[in-house]
Design a protein around this motif. Structure first.
Motif, PDB file in Angstrom:
ATOM      1  N   GLU A 170       3.459   1.734  -1.516  1.00 40.24           N
ATOM      2  CA  GLU A 170       3.902   2.024  -2.877  1.00 40.24           C
ATOM      3  C   GLU A 170       2.853   2.818  -3.634  1.00 40.24           C
ATOM      4  O   GLU A 170       3.166   3.538  -4.584  1.00 40.24           O
ATOM      5  CB  GLU A 170       4.154   0.716  -3.640  1.00 40.24           C
ATOM      6  CG  GLU A 170       5.443   0.025  -3.243  1.00 40.24           C
ATOM      7  CD  GLU A 170       5.664  -1.218  -4.076  1.00 40.24           C
ATOM      8  OE1 GLU A 170       5.861  -1.089  -5.290  1.00 40.24           O
ATOM      9  OE2 GLU A 170       5.600  -2.325  -3.507  1.00 40.24           O
ATOM     10  N   GLU A 171       1.614   2.636  -3.253  1.00 34.43           N
ATOM     11  CA  GLU A 171       0.515   3.209  -4.024  1.00 34.43           C
ATOM     12  C   GLU A 171       0.052   4.566  -3.519  1.00 34.43           C
ATOM     13  O   GLU A 171      -0.410   5.392  -4.292  1.00 34.43           O
ATOM     14  CB  GLU A 171      -0.676   2.242  -4.017  1.00 34.43           C
ATOM     15  CG  GLU A 171      -0.336   0.891  -4.647  1.00 34.43           C
ATOM     16  CD  GLU A 171      -1.363  -0.166  -4.288  1.00 34.43           C
ATOM     17  OE1 GLU A 171      -2.418   0.206  -3.741  1.00 34.43           O
ATOM     18  OE2 GLU A 171      -1.103  -1.352  -4.545  1.00 34.43           O
ATOM     19  N   SER A 172       0.156   4.775  -2.234  1.00 35.90           N
ATOM     20  CA  SER A 172      -0.408   6.011  -1.705  1.00 35.90           C
ATOM     21  C   SER A 172       0.441   6.519  -0.557  1.00 35.90           C
ATOM     22  O   SER A 172       1.183   5.764   0.073  1.00 35.90           O
ATOM     23  CB  SER A 172      -1.845   5.766  -1.237  1.00 35.90           C
ATOM     24  OG  SER A 172      -2.046   4.426  -0.874  1.00 35.90           O
ATOM     25  N   PRO A 173       0.354   7.814  -0.276  1.00 34.94           N
ATOM     26  CA  PRO A 173       1.076   8.380   0.852  1.00 34.94           C
ATOM     27  C   PRO A 173       0.610   7.748   2.154  1.00 34.94           C
ATOM     28  O   PRO A 173      -0.531   7.295   2.262  1.00 34.94           O
ATOM     29  CB  PRO A 173       0.715   9.865   0.801  1.00 34.94           C
ATOM     30  CG  PRO A 173      -0.526   9.940  -0.027  1.00 34.94           C
ATOM     31  CD  PRO A 173      -0.428   8.813  -1.000  1.00 34.94           C
ATOM     32  N   LEU A 187       0.822  -1.211   0.000  1.00 30.06           N
ATOM     33  CA  LEU A 187       0.000   0.000   0.000  1.00 30.06           C
ATOM     34  C   LEU A 187       0.859   1.266   0.000  1.00 30.06           C
ATOM     35  O   LEU A 187       0.502   2.274  -0.603  1.00 30.06           O
ATOM     36  CB  LEU A 187      -0.928  -0.003   1.220  1.00 30.06           C
ATOM     37  CG  LEU A 187      -2.053  -1.031   1.140  1.00 30.06           C
ATOM     38  CD1 LEU A 187      -2.772  -1.141   2.458  1.00 30.06           C
ATOM     39  CD2 LEU A 187      -3.029  -0.634   0.036  1.00 30.06           C
ATOM     40  N   ASP A 214      -0.393   8.612   5.114  1.00 34.50           N
ATOM     41  CA  ASP A 214      -1.590   8.934   5.897  1.00 34.50           C
ATOM     42  C   ASP A 214      -2.874   8.775   5.081  1.00 34.50           C
ATOM     43  O   ASP A 214      -3.954   9.069   5.561  1.00 34.50           O
ATOM     44  CB  ASP A 214      -1.496  10.309   6.544  1.00 34.50           C
ATOM     45  CG  ASP A 214      -1.302  11.381   5.498  1.00 34.50           C
ATOM     46  OD1 ASP A 214      -1.097  11.014   4.325  1.00 34.50           O
ATOM     47  OD2 ASP A 214      -1.348  12.569   5.841  1.00 34.50           O
ATOM     48  N   ALA A 215      -2.730   8.312   3.850  1.00 31.14           N
ATOM     49  CA  ALA A 215      -3.925   7.944   3.101  1.00 31.14           C
ATOM     50  C   ALA A 215      -4.159   6.440   3.222  1.00 31.14           C
ATOM     51  O   ALA A 215      -5.094   5.896   2.646  1.00 31.14           O
ATOM     52  CB  ALA A 215      -3.800   8.346   1.646  1.00 31.14           C
ATOM     53  N   ILE A 216      -3.294   5.773   3.955  1.00 29.80           N
ATOM     54  CA  ILE A 216      -3.446   4.339   4.150  1.00 29.80           C
ATOM     55  C   ILE A 216      -4.188   4.103   5.454  1.00 29.80           C
ATOM     56  O   ILE A 216      -3.714   4.493   6.512  1.00 29.80           O
ATOM     57  CB  ILE A 216      -2.072   3.647   4.205  1.00 29.80           C
ATOM     58  CG1 ILE A 216      -1.315   3.890   2.900  1.00 29.80           C
ATOM     59  CG2 ILE A 216      -2.236   2.167   4.473  1.00 29.80           C
ATOM     60  CD1 ILE A 216       0.091   3.350   2.927  1.00 29.80           C
ATOM     61  N   THR A 217      -5.318   3.464   5.364  1.00 32.04           N
ATOM     62  CA  THR A 217      -6.087   3.213   6.575  1.00 32.04           C
ATOM     63  C   THR A 217      -5.789   1.819   7.118  1.00 32.04           C
ATOM     64  O   THR A 217      -5.385   0.925   6.378  1.00 32.04           O
ATOM     65  CB  THR A 217      -7.595   3.295   6.307  1.00 32.04           C
ATOM     66  OG1 THR A 217      -7.967   2.190   5.479  1.00 32.04           O
ATOM     67  CG2 THR A 217      -7.954   4.576   5.583  1.00 32.04           C
ATOM     68  N   GLY A 247       7.266   7.687  -0.471  1.00 34.83           N
ATOM     69  CA  GLY A 247       5.911   7.935   0.036  1.00 34.83           C
ATOM     70  C   GLY A 247       5.963   9.014   1.101  1.00 34.83           C
ATOM     71  O   GLY A 247       6.931   9.746   1.225  1.00 34.83           O
TER      72      GLY A 247
END
Lengths: 191, 191, 191, 191
Positions: free
Chosen positions: B25-28, B23, B30-33, B107
């Motif tokens: 790799e895909e998003s910053p 995850l 603090d956008a990972i929940t 990231g």
DNA sequence: CTCTAATCGAGACGGTACGTCGCGTCTTACG
DNA sequence: CGTAAGACGCGACGTACCGTCTCGATTAGAG
């Protein structure tokens, strides 16, 4: 957004910036809620969003103003290749605006501030230099320059009593300004 | 937390770390929940908290393992004062673990990773060196070393096609390792 | 939404319905906030939305249950063409559930309740009657029937002391049930 | 509020009423914002409040004027006991002012309009009839009369193509006017 | 190879911050 | 110097996520 004449708007934005700086001194950026900023500014919660789309936009505004001033002072010296004076000037400037810098660098807001500083430095550089080769090396060195200086300064702000401004300036000159300058004069063979 | 034998626990934690890396790799960061991590790991939501108190703890665990390996490889070279080899080794190592590094440095997780890396480097240094003067200069230089290297590497990860590993290694050596080494041998007068 | 087994869900929805009825007795519908409902139900604010998409949905659920019971009692009488008994039964039923009816009819929630009652009556009618001509006359008369009865009852609820249940039933029979029945037997020529 | 001579005031209020009617045709009442009314009327936002304390007051003003005209036309016929002509007149009147009625009845504003109509009818009745016993029966029947007619008309406005004005008039006469008249002549024993 | 205890999935829940929207007041700039 | 424009305080909305909790249902590993 900046060219507004209504006195209320000017007042409110001023209050929001002040509040942001005040709170950034006390807590890391993402522990600062919009509600807290508004409360501190003595402003309604919704009013915040009438001026800034979110927290980061306010921070960027604050950083923008600070960096603009910073660059006005440091850029000329770098143009004149007087690295020692430039380093000294930086440290003095930081000391003068201690509170704000502490808030913006020693807090969790470094990322945003760094980004804003990079952006503005780019613009300033582009404006002063005629030719802008903008090869990957220039890009890399600019990024390194800004990041490293901000990092060193943020360390300094957390250890002010340990190191004097003069010493700090020397460290910055010898570990960042001069090496970068040398690398530029004599780039790696691969570039 | 690390010395557990139950197969299920090992399996679950492994899955969580994998999911975090994927995850990241895909998003910053603090956008990972936490929900997303658990879902990606094929694990129940509450199960996450049975293994890590929060998101950052998982990230720290991931970073810890990576950095441990990284230091095992780089530290000896730094001890041997072979800075060029050390820089080269770093870049190669990063290339080998490209995905993970991209996730962790490019990231939004840089801050956490840097902190973890500082912590571990401290420990490693303390373990290898007998005398630890630990004056402010040492502290400052270590901080600068780690931060600057991580910054340069994170730039590189976003511009892999522009610069080769060899060039990057040279840049790191000339703008970070050597200047720091020189400063250590000949400290500023104020220190 | 209704066939859920988890005890917590049953408990929470029950509490929400109770709270809605309680508040509807005290204030007009649009002065009732979701926060107030949640607070009264002893339930978290966000939990409300886990069960109902909005205030009206909760009200519809409350109304649904009430009307279902209401129709079970009144419909048979209407089928048996015993209009007087049906009217009487209605009024008695309303008296028995005075609080809830006061809440649902005398408040500002009439619109929702009427809509729900129309919907349910449609279903009930469709289920009992074999042939459903469903011409515009049927539609109009059904709408008038439901609306007029609800209006009369809501007036009664605000003037309970002035008129007895028996009188009210007679009024409903003579001004609504009978005229509608007559019109159905002998439709206007234009239809 | 009504006896004002300033031309600008007259113009502004006229514009606001027009805007309200126009918007009421398009959306339910509570989806109409004061801002939208002001914008549609080509008037400043705050200006709205200089003329009406809130949205409902404007709606009441609009309804007031409409109903006044309506009653002037229908009341005489009811006084003359010519119920068929009265019903017919109503339907014609509605057809003539289709847009406005659609806006006020078929929208979400029915409640306010009904209240206003009740109020005005009361006044008209009181003015024309000498003796006003005003027992509960009169009150109930008046309420029923107004409510039922408004309901039937609002259904009609949503189903104009299905039923002619003549048929609608007959329905109103047979299901509302006549039953109410009969009940008045021969009240329930309980009253 | 069984039994028992730990681990797991599922997800409801209280809580808190978000960003949006509308109201009605009150200040301001402008004609 | 009055008035239209619109900034503001307030407070509800509905959303998202956190970290806690309670259920059963597996399932590992000790006996």
């Amino acid at each position: 957004m900046s060219t507004v004449s209504d006195a209320r708007i000017v007042r409110t934005r001023e209050a929001l910036r002040k509040a942001m700086i005040a709170l950034a001194e006390e807590s890391p950026l993402d522990a600062i809620t919009v509600r807290a900023i508004a409360a501190r500014a003595g402003v309604g919660y919704a009013t915040f969003f009438r001026h800034y789309p979110d927290k980061d936009a306010l921070l960027a505004d604050v950083a923008d103003r600070l960096i603009r001033e910073f660059l006005q002072r440091v850029a000329p010296l770098l143009q004149d290749k007087d690295r020692a004076a430039a380093a000294r000037s930086m440290c003095d400037f930081v000391l003068e605006h201690l509170a704000i810098y502490k808030a913006l660098l020693a807090g969790g807001s470094g990322e945003t501030v760094r980004a804003e500083m990079l952006r503005q430095t780019m613009i300033t550089m582009a404006a002063t230099r005629k030719r802008k080769p903008d090869g990957p090396l220039d890009d890399l060195m600019l990024f390194h320059l800004v990041s490293a200086i901000l990092n060193l300064l943020s360390w300094w702000l957390r250890n002010l009593s340990a190191v004097s401004a003069a010493t700090m300036a020397e460290v910055i000159e010898r570990t960042v300004l001069t090496p970068v300058s040398l690398l530029r004069k004599q780039p790696p063979v691969g570039l």
